[in-house]
Scaffold this motif. Structure first.
Motif, short mmCIF file in Angstrom:
data_model
loop_
_atom_site.label_atom_id
_atom_site.label_comp_id
_atom_site.label_asym_id
_atom_site.label_seq_id
_atom_site.Cartn_x
_atom_site.Cartn_y
_atom_site.Cartn_z
N GLY A 92 0.79 -1.21 0.00
CA GLY A 92 0.00 0.00 0.00
C GLY A 92 0.83 1.28 0.00
O GLY A 92 2.01 1.26 -0.23
N GLN B 73 9.95 4.06 -9.70
CA GLN B 73 9.83 2.95 -10.67
C GLN B 73 10.54 3.25 -11.98
O GLN B 73 11.32 2.47 -12.46
CB GLN B 73 8.37 2.51 -10.91
N ARG C 5 1.23 4.42 -12.85
CA ARG C 5 1.70 5.15 -11.68
C ARG C 5 0.99 6.50 -11.62
O ARG C 5 0.78 7.14 -12.65
CB ARG C 5 3.22 5.37 -11.76
N ASP D 108 12.70 3.44 -5.06
CA ASP D 108 12.46 2.14 -5.71
C ASP D 108 12.38 2.33 -7.21
O ASP D 108 11.68 3.25 -7.68
CB ASP D 108 11.09 1.57 -5.29
N ILE E 184 8.26 -8.66 -11.57
CA ILE E 184 7.65 -10.00 -11.50
C ILE E 184 6.27 -9.85 -12.13
O ILE E 184 5.47 -9.00 -11.69
CB ILE E 184 7.53 -10.48 -10.05
C1 SAM Z 1 4.33 -2.58 -2.69
S1 SAM Z 1 5.13 -1.11 -3.07
C2 SAM Z 1 4.73 -0.07 -1.75
C3 SAM Z 1 5.30 1.32 -1.91
C4 SAM Z 1 4.54 2.31 -2.72
N1 SAM Z 1 3.16 2.07 -2.75
C5 SAM Z 1 5.06 2.36 -4.13
O1 SAM Z 1 4.40 1.88 -5.01
O2 SAM Z 1 6.12 2.90 -4.32
C6 SAM Z 1 6.84 -1.44 -2.79
C7 SAM Z 1 7.63 -1.72 -4.02
O3 SAM Z 1 7.37 -3.01 -4.49
C8 SAM Z 1 7.78 -3.08 -5.83
N2 SAM Z 1 6.87 -3.99 -6.55
C9 SAM Z 1 5.55 -4.14 -6.38
N3 SAM Z 1 5.07 -5.07 -7.24
C10 SAM Z 1 6.13 -5.52 -7.96
C11 SAM Z 1 6.28 -6.48 -9.01
N4 SAM Z 1 5.24 -7.16 -9.49
N5 SAM Z 1 7.51 -6.68 -9.52
C12 SAM Z 1 8.58 -5.99 -9.02
N6 SAM Z 1 8.48 -5.07 -8.05
C13 SAM Z 1 7.28 -4.84 -7.52
C14 SAM Z 1 7.74 -1.67 -6.38
O4 SAM Z 1 9.03 -1.26 -6.80
C15 SAM Z 1 7.32 -0.84 -5.21
O5 SAM Z 1 8.02 0.36 -5.14
#
Ligand code: SAM
Ligand code: SF4
Length: 384
Positions: free
Chosen positions: A76, A135, A147, A172, A206
Motif C-alpha cells: 500500500g 519505478q 503510476r 524504488d 515480476i
Molecule cells: C508494494 S510497493 C509499496 C510502496 C509504494 N506504494 C510504491 O508503489 O512505491 C513497494 C515496491 O514493491 C515493488 N513492486 C511491487 N510489485 C512488484 C512487481 N510485481 N515486480 C517488481 N516489483 C514490484 C515496487 O518497486 C514498489 O516500489
C-alpha cells in the motif's frame, strides 16, 4: 501456545524484534502490483487505523516485553493516509512498546501523496528514513505501470524532504518492464544520481498473475522483454550504482556506506518481526503467522491470527540458507553450524558438490556466496 524451542532443536530467541505496520490504501492500483492494497477504499481509513491501534494494544499484551529495533510502515501507500494518522499509529506503538535508542523508522510513500505537511509530520514523529517509489523516470513506462505521479513530482518530493531534514532517503525502481529500454534505465539512474539519495532498491519486474500487466503479456498484446536484455539491464544497474557509491548488499538492494536497511537486514538474517495490519506476516519466538487479508474481517477482529505454524528445525535451517544466500555477504557457515549444532558442508554436500563444481556458488571467508545473480532464485531453490 507454549513452544519449547530447545526441544525442536532451534536456539531460543532474543527478546527483540522489528515491527512492520501495513497500510493497504492507494490512490490507484498499479498494473503490476499484487500486494494487499486497494484503490477507492479510503472511507475505511478511520476504522482501519482504529483497528490497527487495537491490534497494537493487544499484541503488546503478548509481546510488550520485547524491544523494538526497527519499524517499517509499508503498504500500500502509507503516505496516502490524511495528515495526523501516522502520528496516531506511532503514538500507539510508543505507548505500548519499548523502542531501541538508535531505532530506524521507515515510511513508504508515493510522490503524489507526500506533501510538505505530511513530510513535516513524519519528521516530527521521529521517522528517520523515507522509501519513495519512482519505478521509472520515463513517462511512457510510468503510464504503462499506471503510476499516479510524474517524474517531476518525484524530484520535488525528494527536494522538499531534504529541505525538511531527511538524511536517509531510498528510491524504488523497476527493471525489465515490457517496452523499457537500456536508455530508459540510464535516464532513470542519472536522475537518481543527481538527487543525493542514500539507498536504491532495483526490483526485477515480476509478472504477477491476476494483474493487468500479466494479462496484457499473456494475451500477446505486449511482448515481455527478452531474458538476455533483462540480465543486461540488471548488470548495467549494478555497475552504474557501484560507480556512484551504491554497494549491492542484497540481490535488489544498494546502499551508500552506512545506509543499508536495518529493517530488511533483520528479515534476511531471520531475525524476529511482528507484523500488524491487514495481511501482515509475523515470526516471533518460533511461530509464524499471518493476519487476514479481508478488510471487513480485520476491522471486526484485528488480533485474529490465521495460518499459525510452529517452526521446525528443518524449516529453520532452510529459511536461514535461503535468506542468507540473498545477501552479498552470503550464508555465514560458522554461525549456521553453531546455531544448528551441525556441519553445514557435510549436511548439504549433496547440493553443494554440483553448485561448487559448476562455479554457481563459492566459499569465501567461511561464507557461502552465490556467484551468478541472474539465476539466484534457481540456485537458492536447490536447497529446498
Ligand atoms: C508494494 S510497493 C509499496 C510502496 C509504494 N506504494 C510504491 O508503489 O512505491 C513497494 C515496491 O514493491 C515493488 N513492486 C511491487 N510489485 C512488484 C512487481 N510485481 N515486480 C517488481 N516489483 C514490484 C515496487 O518497486 C514498489 O516500489
Ligand atoms: S502504489 Fe505501490 S502498493 Fe499501491 S498499487 Fe502501486 S505499487 Fe502497489
Amino acid at each position: 501456545m507454549f513452544v519449547d524451542l530447545n526441544k525442536c532443536g532451534v536456539k531460543p530467541y532474543k527478546n527483540e524484534m522489528s515491527l512492520y505496520i501495513h497500510i493497504p490504501f492507494c490512490v490507484s492500483k498499479c498494473t503490476y502490483c499484487n500486494f494487499c492494497s486497494f484503490a477507492g477504499k479510503q472511507d475505511y481509513i478511520p476504522q482501519y487505523v482504529q483497528a490497527l491501534c487495537t491490534e497494537i494494544e493487544q499484541k503488546a499484551q503478548e509481546f510488550g516485553y520485547m524491544l523494538i529495533t526497527s519499524i517499517y510502515i509499508g503498504g500500500g501507500t502509507p503516505s496516502f493516509l490524511p495528515l495526523g494518522y501516522i502520528t496516531k499509529i506511532l503514538d500507539c506503538v510508543k505507548q505500548k512498546f519499548k523502542l531501541s535508542n538508535n531505532i530506524s523508522i521507515t515510511i513508504e510513500g508515493n510522490p503524489n501523496s507526500l506533501t510538505k505537511e505530511k513530510l513535516q509530520e513524519y519528521y516530527n514523529a521521529k521517522i528517520n528514513r523515507l522509501s519513495i517509489g519512482l519505478q521509472s523516470a520515463n513517462a511512457d513506462v510510468l503510464k504503462l505501470l499506471n503510476r499516479a505521479h510524474t517524474t517531476q513530482e518525484f524530484i520535488n518530493t525528494i527536494k522538499t524532504a531534504q529541505e525538511i531534514g531527511f538524511k536517509n532517503i531510498s528510491a524504488d525502481i523497476i527493471i525489465g518492464v515490457p517496452t523499457q529500454t537500456l536508455e530508459d534505465i540510464k535516464q532513470t539512474l542519472n536522475l537518481l544520481f543527481s538527487l543525493n539519495l542514500q539507498h536504491i532498491s532495483a526490483y526485477g519486474l515480476i509478472l504477477e498473475p491476476n494483474t493487468p500487466l500479466y494479462r496484457l503479456v499473456k494475451s500477446g498484446k505486449l511482448s515481455p522483454l527478452p531474458e538476455d536484455l533483462q540480465n543486461q539491464m540488471y548488470d548495467f544497474v549494478v555497475k552504474e550504482l557501484k560507480q556512484h557509491g551504491f554497494i549491492r548488499y542484497e540481490i535488489s538492494n544498494f546502499a551508500k556506506q552506512g545506509f543499508k536497511s536495518q529493517h530488511n537486514i533483520n528479515y534476511w538474517q531471520r531475525g524476529q518481526y511482528l507484523g500488524v495490519g491487514l495481511d501482515a506476516y509475523s515470526f516471533v519466538k518460533g511461530l509464524h503467522w499471518q493476519n487476514t487479508n479481508n478488510l471487513d474481517k480485520y476491522i471486526q477482529q484485528p488480533n485474529k491470527k490465521i495460518k499459525t505454524e510452529i517452526e521446525t528445525i528443518y524449516t529453520a535451517k532452510l529459511e536461514t540458507i535461503m535468506l542468507g544466500l540473498r545477501m552479498d555477504s552470503g550464508l555465514d557457515i560458522q554461525k549456521f553450524n553453531a546455531d544448528f549444532n551441525t556441519d553445514f558442508l557435510k549436511e548439504y554436500s549433496y547440493v553443494l558438490e554440483n553448485l561448487l563444481n559448476n562455479k554457481l556458488v563459492k566459499i569465501q571467508n567461511n561464507h557461502l556466496i552465490i556467484t551468478d545473480q541472474h539465476i539466484s532464485n534457481a540456485i537458492i531453490s536447490e536447497f529446498a
